[in-house]
Enzyme design. Structure first.
Site, PDB file in Angstrom:
ATOM      1  N   ASN A  12      51.799  62.770  70.976  1.00 32.04           N
ATOM      2  CA  ASN A  12      50.927  61.844  70.242  1.00 32.04           C
ATOM      3  C   ASN A  12      51.782  60.759  69.601  1.00 32.04           C
ATOM      4  O   ASN A  12      52.545  61.023  68.675  1.00 32.04           O
ATOM      5  CB  ASN A  12      50.172  62.644  69.155  1.00 32.04           C
ATOM      6  CG  ASN A  12      49.217  61.765  68.361  1.00 32.04           C
ATOM      7  OD1 ASN A  12      49.048  60.591  68.663  1.00 32.04           O
ATOM      8  ND2 ASN A  12      48.601  62.349  67.348  1.00 32.04           N
ATOM      9  N   TRP A  13      51.621  59.541  70.097  1.00 30.74           N
ATOM     10  CA  TRP A  13      52.422  58.444  69.565  1.00 30.74           C
ATOM     11  C   TRP A  13      51.904  57.923  68.227  1.00 30.74           C
ATOM     12  O   TRP A  13      52.585  57.139  67.570  1.00 30.74           O
ATOM     13  CB  TRP A  13      52.453  57.274  70.565  1.00 30.74           C
ATOM     14  CG  TRP A  13      53.429  57.455  71.688  1.00 30.74           C
ATOM     15  CD1 TRP A  13      54.250  58.530  71.892  1.00 30.74           C
ATOM     16  CD2 TRP A  13      53.703  56.526  72.738  1.00 30.74           C
ATOM     17  NE1 TRP A  13      55.011  58.331  73.012  1.00 30.74           N
ATOM     18  CE2 TRP A  13      54.700  57.103  73.554  1.00 30.74           C
ATOM     19  CE3 TRP A  13      53.211  55.268  73.082  1.00 30.74           C
ATOM     20  CZ2 TRP A  13      55.206  56.457  74.691  1.00 30.74           C
ATOM     21  CZ3 TRP A  13      53.709  54.620  74.207  1.00 30.74           C
ATOM     22  CH2 TRP A  13      54.701  55.213  75.000  1.00 30.74           C
ATOM     23  N   LYS A  14      50.685  58.314  67.874  1.00 34.40           N
ATOM     24  CA  LYS A  14      50.057  57.741  66.664  1.00 34.40           C
ATOM     25  C   LYS A  14      50.255  56.211  66.726  1.00 34.40           C
ATOM     26  O   LYS A  14      50.031  55.623  67.778  1.00 34.40           O
ATOM     27  CB  LYS A  14      50.622  58.387  65.403  1.00 34.40           C
ATOM     28  CG  LYS A  14      50.402  59.908  65.433  1.00 34.40           C
ATOM     29  CD  LYS A  14      50.616  60.590  64.117  1.00 34.40           C
ATOM     30  CE  LYS A  14      50.334  62.084  64.260  1.00 34.40           C
ATOM     31  NZ  LYS A  14      50.453  62.851  63.019  1.00 34.40           N
ATOM     32  N   HIS A 101      41.112  64.045  65.351  1.00 33.74           N
ATOM     33  CA  HIS A 101      42.407  64.362  64.725  1.00 33.74           C
ATOM     34  C   HIS A 101      42.217  64.304  63.204  1.00 33.74           C
ATOM     35  O   HIS A 101      41.474  63.466  62.702  1.00 33.74           O
ATOM     36  CB  HIS A 101      43.455  63.343  65.177  1.00 33.74           C
ATOM     37  CG  HIS A 101      44.833  63.684  64.702  1.00 33.74           C
ATOM     38  ND1 HIS A 101      45.242  63.442  63.413  1.00 33.74           N
ATOM     39  CD2 HIS A 101      45.878  64.281  65.331  1.00 33.74           C
ATOM     40  CE1 HIS A 101      46.493  63.869  63.271  1.00 33.74           C
ATOM     41  NE2 HIS A 101      46.899  64.388  64.416  1.00 33.74           N
ATOM     42  N   GLU A 173      44.737  72.784  65.064  1.00 32.31           N
ATOM     43  CA  GLU A 173      45.800  72.087  64.330  1.00 32.31           C
ATOM     44  C   GLU A 173      45.446  72.085  62.847  1.00 32.31           C
ATOM     45  O   GLU A 173      44.682  71.226  62.388  1.00 32.31           O
ATOM     46  CB  GLU A 173      45.965  70.654  64.852  1.00 32.31           C
ATOM     47  CG  GLU A 173      47.099  69.922  64.164  1.00 32.31           C
ATOM     48  CD  GLU A 173      47.486  68.618  64.851  1.00 32.31           C
ATOM     49  OE1 GLU A 173      48.193  68.668  65.862  1.00 32.31           O
ATOM     50  OE2 GLU A 173      47.074  67.559  64.367  1.00 32.31           O
ATOM     51  N   GLY A 179      53.021  67.289  60.064  1.00 36.27           N
ATOM     52  CA  GLY A 179      54.031  66.488  59.368  1.00 36.27           C
ATOM     53  C   GLY A 179      54.976  67.304  58.494  1.00 36.27           C
ATOM     54  O   GLY A 179      55.581  66.783  57.572  1.00 36.27           O
ATOM     55  N   SER A 219      53.524  70.163  63.614  1.00 30.02           N
ATOM     56  CA  SER A 219      54.970  70.367  63.438  1.00 30.02           C
ATOM     57  C   SER A 219      55.620  71.192  64.540  1.00 30.02           C
ATOM     58  O   SER A 219      56.511  72.018  64.278  1.00 30.02           O
ATOM     59  CB  SER A 219      55.257  70.971  62.054  1.00 30.02           C
ATOM     60  OG  SER A 219      54.737  70.115  61.064  1.00 30.02           O
TER      61      SER A 219
HETATM   62  P1  PGA Z   1      53.493  66.349  64.000  1.00 32.43           P
HETATM   63  O1  PGA Z   1      52.008  65.793  64.148  1.00 32.43           O
HETATM   64  O2  PGA Z   1      53.875  66.938  65.319  1.00 32.43           O
HETATM   65  O3  PGA Z   1      54.316  65.146  63.626  1.00 32.43           O
HETATM   66  O4  PGA Z   1      53.432  67.382  62.902  1.00 32.43           O
HETATM   67  C1  PGA Z   1      51.113  66.498  64.948  1.00 32.43           C
HETATM   68  C2  PGA Z   1      49.803  65.777  65.024  1.00 32.43           C
HETATM   69  O5  PGA Z   1      49.468  65.060  64.075  1.00 32.43           O
HETATM   70  O6  PGA Z   1      49.085  65.937  66.032  1.00 32.43           O
END
Ligand code: PGA
Length: 267
Positions: A12-14, A101, A173, A179, A219
């Site tokens: 996930n590049w956000k 999400h 999730e 994070g 994470s």
């Molecule tokens: P992260 O984020 O891997 O940086 O914890 C996961 C997500 O938000 O899908």
């Protein structure tokens, strides 16, 4: 019961990518260093920002890597200023979409009823929907996790037939695990995946629930991915920060590919 569920890895590049140059450099690194992977055992998706989707899809298609987005709108087209059409996304090479999400829930008012409409739009447009479920820290503290997951699943999957359910991917999730330095503890991931499958059985039936893929996110990194994907009910993972370095992403691909091939060989 053992069922052959193909494993999936999502990056996930956000909105971490800040320019086309950064996107190009990531894509080129993957192209030069990744080599081939067993795409019968494993699916790999990069969830890009909308603006990078077409580029990533075109450049990585021949390597078997799919491109997806992190949200979309529930109508195919029409008077909805500022929204993004699932039909247009499909036309530009979109294979999958994140739905609900927790950052969309926390900052943009996303809710389960709208996720359901977006899910139906994905199925209509042959885009793989990846539906997020998970509890907040407060839900966890109040012992509400099962109630929250049951409610999320039943609303998000409303009017999704048993036949179509097999095309839906669920990702557990928990909000509190995103994070962080550590993922949720493996025993909790295992318990939540078993619970999620039980809840899916309640909505559909055992057979249907056992065919549905359930992933873990929150994470995931190079240090913990091996342990997480070795949990029996985990069919893959989604990672954001840890996948931002293409070299680390390739290492994650190799780790999950090994497990995916092992599972495939059992059938
Ligand atoms: P992260 O984020 O891997 O940086 O914890 C996961 C997500 O938000 O899908």
């Amino acid at each position: 019961m053992d069922i052959n569920r193909k494993m999936i890895l999502f990056a996930n590049w956000k909105i971490y990518m800040k320019s086309r140059k950064e996107v190009e450099s990531y894509v080129n690194r993957l192209k030069t260093s990744m080599g081939i992977f067993d795409d019968e055992a494993l699916e790999i998706h990069i969830m890009t920002d909308f603006l990078s989707l077409e580029y990533v899809s075109k450049k990585l298609e021949e390597f078997g890597i799919k491109a997806g987005v992190q949200d979309l709108f529930w109508e195919d087209f029409g008077p909805y200023a500022g929204e993004v059409s699932p039909m247009m996304l499909k036309d530009l090479g979109c294979c999958s979409a994140y739905l609900g999400h927790s950052e969309r829930k926390a900052y943009f008012g996303e809710n389960d009823k709208n996720i359901n409409k977006k899910l139906l739009a994905c199925l209509r447009n042959k885009i793989i929907p990846l539906v997020f479920i998970g509890e907040t820290k407060e839900d966890l503290g109040a012992g509400m996790t099962e109630k929250v997951l049951r409610s999320q699943l039943s609303i998000c999957l409303k009017n999704v037939s048993r036949e179509m359910a097999g095309k839906v991917v669920i990702i557990y999730e928990p909000r509190w695990a995103i994070g962080q330095r550590e993922s949720a503890p493996p025993e909790s991931i295992s318990a939540m995946h078993i619970l999620t499958r039980k809840l899916l059985s309640e909505i559909y039936d055992d057979d249907c629930a056992f065919k549905m893929k359930i992933l873990y996110g929150g994470s995931v990194n190079l240090k913990n991915i091996e342990e997480i994907i070795s949990i029996k009910d985990v069919d893959g993972v989604g990672a954001a920060r840890a996948a931002l370095d293409p070299d680390d992403f390739i290492k994650m691909i190799r780790i999950i590919e090994k497990e995916a091939i092992k599972r495939k060989a059992k059938f």
